[in-house]
Design a protein around this motif. Structure first.
Motif, PDB file in Angstrom:
ATOM      1  N   PRO A 179       1.010  -1.158   0.216  1.00  0.00           N
ATOM      2  CA  PRO A 179       0.322   0.333  -0.147  1.00  0.00           C
ATOM      3  C   PRO A 179       0.520   0.923   0.125  1.00  0.00           C
ATOM      4  O   PRO A 179       0.113   2.637  -0.382  1.00  0.00           O
ATOM      5  CB  PRO A 179      -0.813   0.157   1.702  1.00  0.00           C
ATOM      6  CG  PRO A 179      -1.276  -1.224   1.840  1.00  0.00           C
ATOM      7  CD  PRO A 179       0.725  -2.164   0.814  1.00  0.00           C
ATOM      8  N   LEU A 180       1.870   1.435   0.356  1.00  0.00           N
ATOM      9  CA  LEU A 180       2.959   2.540   0.452  1.00  0.00           C
ATOM     10  C   LEU A 180       3.942   2.636  -0.932  1.00  0.00           C
ATOM     11  O   LEU A 180       4.548   3.267  -1.214  1.00  0.00           O
ATOM     12  CB  LEU A 180       4.001   1.836   2.060  1.00  0.00           C
ATOM     13  CG  LEU A 180       3.569   1.633   2.812  1.00  0.00           C
ATOM     14  CD1 LEU A 180       4.275   1.605   3.973  1.00  0.00           C
ATOM     15  CD2 LEU A 180       2.491   3.121   2.953  1.00  0.00           C
ATOM     16  N   GLY A 181       2.899   2.152  -2.377  1.00  0.00           N
ATOM     17  CA  GLY A 181       4.180   2.031  -2.756  1.00  0.00           C
ATOM     18  C   GLY A 181       4.701   1.061  -3.946  1.00  0.00           C
ATOM     19  O   GLY A 181       4.737   0.144  -3.845  1.00  0.00           O
ATOM     20  N   THR A 182       5.610   0.688  -4.980  1.00  0.00           N
ATOM     21  CA  THR A 182       6.352  -0.215  -5.625  1.00  0.00           C
ATOM     22  C   THR A 182       8.030  -0.608  -5.434  1.00  0.00           C
ATOM     23  O   THR A 182       8.144   0.772  -5.111  1.00  0.00           O
ATOM     24  CB  THR A 182       6.354  -0.689  -7.108  1.00  0.00           C
ATOM     25  OG1 THR A 182       6.422   1.151  -7.340  1.00  0.00           O
ATOM     26  CG2 THR A 182       4.310  -1.036  -7.475  1.00  0.00           C
ATOM     27  N   VAL A 183       8.321  -1.794  -5.503  1.00  0.00           N
ATOM     28  CA  VAL A 183       9.620  -1.398  -4.998  1.00  0.00           C
ATOM     29  C   VAL A 183      10.440  -1.939  -6.042  1.00  0.00           C
ATOM     30  O   VAL A 183       9.869  -3.584  -6.474  1.00  0.00           O
ATOM     31  CB  VAL A 183      10.144  -2.195  -3.704  1.00  0.00           C
ATOM     32  CG1 VAL A 183      11.831  -2.142  -3.407  1.00  0.00           C
ATOM     33  CG2 VAL A 183       9.424  -1.349  -2.048  1.00  0.00           C
ATOM     34  N   ALA A 184      11.368  -1.877  -6.634  1.00  0.00           N
ATOM     35  CA  ALA A 184      11.821  -2.542  -7.832  1.00  0.00           C
ATOM     36  C   ALA A 184      12.691  -3.458  -7.454  1.00  0.00           C
ATOM     37  O   ALA A 184      13.446  -3.724  -6.175  1.00  0.00           O
ATOM     38  CB  ALA A 184      12.876  -1.162  -8.835  1.00  0.00           C
ATOM     39  N   ILE A 185      12.937  -4.716  -8.263  1.00  0.00           N
ATOM     40  CA  ILE A 185      13.433  -5.673  -8.258  1.00  0.00           C
ATOM     41  C   ILE A 185      14.514  -4.640  -8.688  1.00  0.00           C
ATOM     42  O   ILE A 185      14.858  -4.827  -9.867  1.00  0.00           O
ATOM     43  CB  ILE A 185      13.176  -7.029  -8.755  1.00  0.00           C
ATOM     44  CG1 ILE A 185      11.896  -7.571  -8.321  1.00  0.00           C
ATOM     45  CG2 ILE A 185      14.011  -8.313  -8.670  1.00  0.00           C
ATOM     46  CD1 ILE A 185      11.608  -7.489  -6.635  1.00  0.00           C
ATOM     47  N   ASP A 186      15.711  -5.580  -8.146  1.00  0.00           N
ATOM     48  CA  ASP A 186      17.411  -5.659  -8.218  1.00  0.00           C
ATOM     49  C   ASP A 186      17.605  -6.318  -9.071  1.00  0.00           C
ATOM     50  O   ASP A 186      17.941  -7.549  -9.346  1.00  0.00           O
ATOM     51  CB  ASP A 186      18.336  -5.834  -7.198  1.00  0.00           C
ATOM     52  CG  ASP A 186      19.855  -5.658  -7.459  1.00  0.00           C
ATOM     53  OD1 ASP A 186      19.945  -4.965  -8.709  1.00  0.00           O
ATOM     54  OD2 ASP A 186      20.586  -6.014  -7.148  1.00  0.00           O
ATOM     55  N   ALA A 187      17.409  -5.906 -10.904  1.00  0.00           N
ATOM     56  CA  ALA A 187      17.817  -6.514 -12.246  1.00  0.00           C
ATOM     57  C   ALA A 187      19.758  -7.540 -12.299  1.00  0.00           C
ATOM     58  O   ALA A 187      19.494  -8.944 -12.859  1.00  0.00           O
ATOM     59  CB  ALA A 187      17.094  -5.740 -13.492  1.00  0.00           C
ATOM     60  N   ALA A 188      20.523  -7.031 -11.894  1.00  0.00           N
ATOM     61  CA  ALA A 188      21.389  -6.993 -11.453  1.00  0.00           C
ATOM     62  C   ALA A 188      22.010  -8.657 -10.415  1.00  0.00           C
ATOM     63  O   ALA A 188      22.266  -9.383 -10.877  1.00  0.00           O
ATOM     64  CB  ALA A 188      22.911  -6.241 -11.518  1.00  0.00           C
ATOM     65  N   GLY A 189      21.394  -8.417  -9.962  1.00  0.00           N
ATOM     66  CA  GLY A 189      21.278  -9.043  -8.867  1.00  0.00           C
ATOM     67  C   GLY A 189      20.545 -10.498  -8.626  1.00  0.00           C
ATOM     68  O   GLY A 189      21.029 -11.462  -8.610  1.00  0.00           O
ATOM     69  N   VAL A 190      19.622 -10.150  -9.658  1.00  0.00           N
ATOM     70  CA  VAL A 190      18.996 -11.384  -9.859  1.00  0.00           C
ATOM     71  C   VAL A 190      19.877 -12.000 -11.012  1.00  0.00           C
ATOM     72  O   VAL A 190      20.018 -13.039 -10.757  1.00  0.00           O
ATOM     73  CB  VAL A 190      17.563 -11.101 -11.065  1.00  0.00           C
ATOM     74  CG1 VAL A 190      16.724 -12.415 -11.863  1.00  0.00           C
ATOM     75  CG2 VAL A 190      16.421 -10.729  -9.741  1.00  0.00           C
ATOM     76  N   ALA A 191      20.251 -11.830 -11.438  1.00  0.00           N
ATOM     77  CA  ALA A 191      21.188 -11.952 -13.463  1.00  0.00           C
ATOM     78  C   ALA A 191      22.620 -12.913 -12.304  1.00  0.00           C
ATOM     79  O   ALA A 191      22.937 -13.933 -12.381  1.00  0.00           O
ATOM     80  CB  ALA A 191      21.443 -11.114 -14.085  1.00  0.00           C
TER      81      ALA A 191
ATOM     82  N   ALA B 168      26.839 -14.633  -2.302  1.00  0.00           N
ATOM     83  CA  ALA B 168      26.729 -14.138  -3.512  1.00  0.00           C
ATOM     84  C   ALA B 168      26.780 -12.043  -3.871  1.00  0.00           C
ATOM     85  O   ALA B 168      27.099 -11.857  -4.753  1.00  0.00           O
ATOM     86  CB  ALA B 168      25.926 -15.045  -5.116  1.00  0.00           C
ATOM     87  N   LEU B 169      26.497 -12.446  -2.862  1.00  0.00           N
ATOM     88  CA  LEU B 169      25.002 -10.860  -2.952  1.00  0.00           C
ATOM     89  C   LEU B 169      25.213 -10.267  -2.098  1.00  0.00           C
ATOM     90  O   LEU B 169      25.164  -9.473  -1.786  1.00  0.00           O
ATOM     91  CB  LEU B 169      23.556 -11.534  -2.563  1.00  0.00           C
ATOM     92  CG  LEU B 169      23.095 -11.978  -4.406  1.00  0.00           C
ATOM     93  CD1 LEU B 169      21.378 -12.093  -3.879  1.00  0.00           C
ATOM     94  CD2 LEU B 169      23.151 -11.486  -5.490  1.00  0.00           C
ATOM     95  N   TRP B 170      26.285 -10.536  -1.706  1.00  0.00           N
ATOM     96  CA  TRP B 170      27.145 -10.039   0.240  1.00  0.00           C
ATOM     97  C   TRP B 170      27.536  -8.640  -0.136  1.00  0.00           C
ATOM     98  O   TRP B 170      26.846  -7.162   0.442  1.00  0.00           O
ATOM     99  CB  TRP B 170      27.904 -10.666   0.770  1.00  0.00           C
ATOM    100  CG  TRP B 170      28.633  -9.964   1.502  1.00  0.00           C
ATOM    101  CD1 TRP B 170      29.485  -9.042   2.371  1.00  0.00           C
ATOM    102  CD2 TRP B 170      28.012 -10.272   3.287  1.00  0.00           C
ATOM    103  NE1 TRP B 170      29.878  -8.787   3.677  1.00  0.00           N
ATOM    104  CE2 TRP B 170      28.814  -9.464   4.326  1.00  0.00           C
ATOM    105  CE3 TRP B 170      26.843 -11.394   3.685  1.00  0.00           C
ATOM    106  CZ2 TRP B 170      28.142  -9.756   5.868  1.00  0.00           C
ATOM    107  CZ3 TRP B 170      26.834 -11.660   4.762  1.00  0.00           C
ATOM    108  CH2 TRP B 170      27.805 -11.088   5.939  1.00  0.00           C
ATOM    109  N   GLY B 171      27.879  -7.624  -1.209  1.00  0.00           N
ATOM    110  CA  GLY B 171      27.964  -6.757  -1.772  1.00  0.00           C
ATOM    111  C   GLY B 171      28.709  -5.679   0.067  1.00  0.00           C
ATOM    112  O   GLY B 171      29.936  -6.118   0.852  1.00  0.00           O
TER     113      GLY B 171
END
Length: 276
Positions: A103-115, A171-174
């Motif tokens: 209800p507060l809006g949308t959050v984008a999925i991290d496309a680079a992280g998905v790949a 892999a996603l620690w960053g």
């Protein structure tokens, strides 16, 4: 489908945007005002946060998310893990969408992280695993109110090993731009005093970085164990932020559900901080 729509708005948390933002803000304010006096806590690299309805576990979740305030502007990506409650599958599931909506809006999925994640054999794409799953969704309004801007990498964890999860975490620690969050409640439906004893033992195991929790101790035992493996390899120590159960918040004490919040920091930094 490009957007994963909210499934538990109006049940686990308010569906009306102004009511929801007000409820989350009040929980966060109460968490900050109730924090013990002393040096400001070290902002965490990773969190373990409960995922029940806000009336039950909201205060514990808020205690965790309030710790992000000093670094909120630096966090640009949240890697979120939660257990599968409704759909059986093997591996860790990505949602196959571009955005999550609350209800507060949308959050984008991290496309680079998905790949990057899709290169790992234990990662699958399974929209049906996400469609009705609450363990990830209930974290998002807190993140939306605390973080000015972030992308999301959401994983529902099915039949997987702790090592499977740890490999995805690694892999996603960053760096400081990435926050790791594991969504989990603790024991389920024990009498109040029994739950206190069981959950204290579980908390002690997490503080000891023992990656051997079972699903009687925590519904998110698998992602917790995976985080513990990854955190231990990187020299992070867990801190218990809050521990309570539904008998302390909005439920009766005959059959309660346990909730805890943990933060993970560099062990050396935590030791030095404790001396002040």
């Amino acid at each position: 489908m490009d957007i994963r729509r909210p499934a538990v708005a109006g049940t686990f948390y308010p569906a009306e945007p102004a009511v929801l933002s007000g409820a989350v803000d009040r929980l966060l304010a109460d968490a900050r005002s109730g924090a013990p006096a002393g040096p400001a806590p070290i902002p965490p690299k990773a969190l373990i946060v409960p995922h029940a309805g806000y009336v039950y576990s909201g205060p514990t979740a808020a205690a965790a998310y309030a710790r992000l305030a000093p670094v909120a502007a630096a966090i640009r990506r949240v890697v979120l893990f939660g257990p599968a409650h409704r759909v059986a599958f093997r591996g860790l599931a990505l949602p196959g969408v571009r955005e999550f909506e609350t209800p507060l809006g949308t959050v984008a999925i991290d496309a680079a992280g998905v790949a990057a994640a899709r290169a790992l054999p234990q990662v699958v794409e399974a929209p049906r695993a996400h469609a009705l799953e609450h363990s990830l969704e209930v974290q998002l309004p807190f993140l939306q109110r605390v973080l000015p801007r972030f992308a999301l990498l959401p994983f529902v964890v099915g039949d997987a090993s702790a090592a499977d999860v740890a490999a995805v975490v690694d892999a996603l620690w960053g760096g400081p731009e990435t926050l790791i969050v594991v969504s989990s409640d603790l024991s389920h439906y024990h009498p109040y005093r029994d739950a206190q004893r069981l959950d204290r033992a579980t908390a002690d195991a997490i503080l000891a970085a023992d990656p051997a929790l079972d699903h009687e101790q925590a519904c998110g035992a698998t992602p917790i164990n995976g985080l513990l493996l990854a955190a231990r390899r990187r020299g992070l120590a867990a801190e218990l932020i809050d521990l309570r159960n539904s008998g302390d918040t909005a439920g009766d004490r005959d059959r309660v559900v346990g909730y805890a919040a943990f933060g993970f920091h560099a062990a050396a930094a935590a030791t030095a901080h404790a001396r002040h």
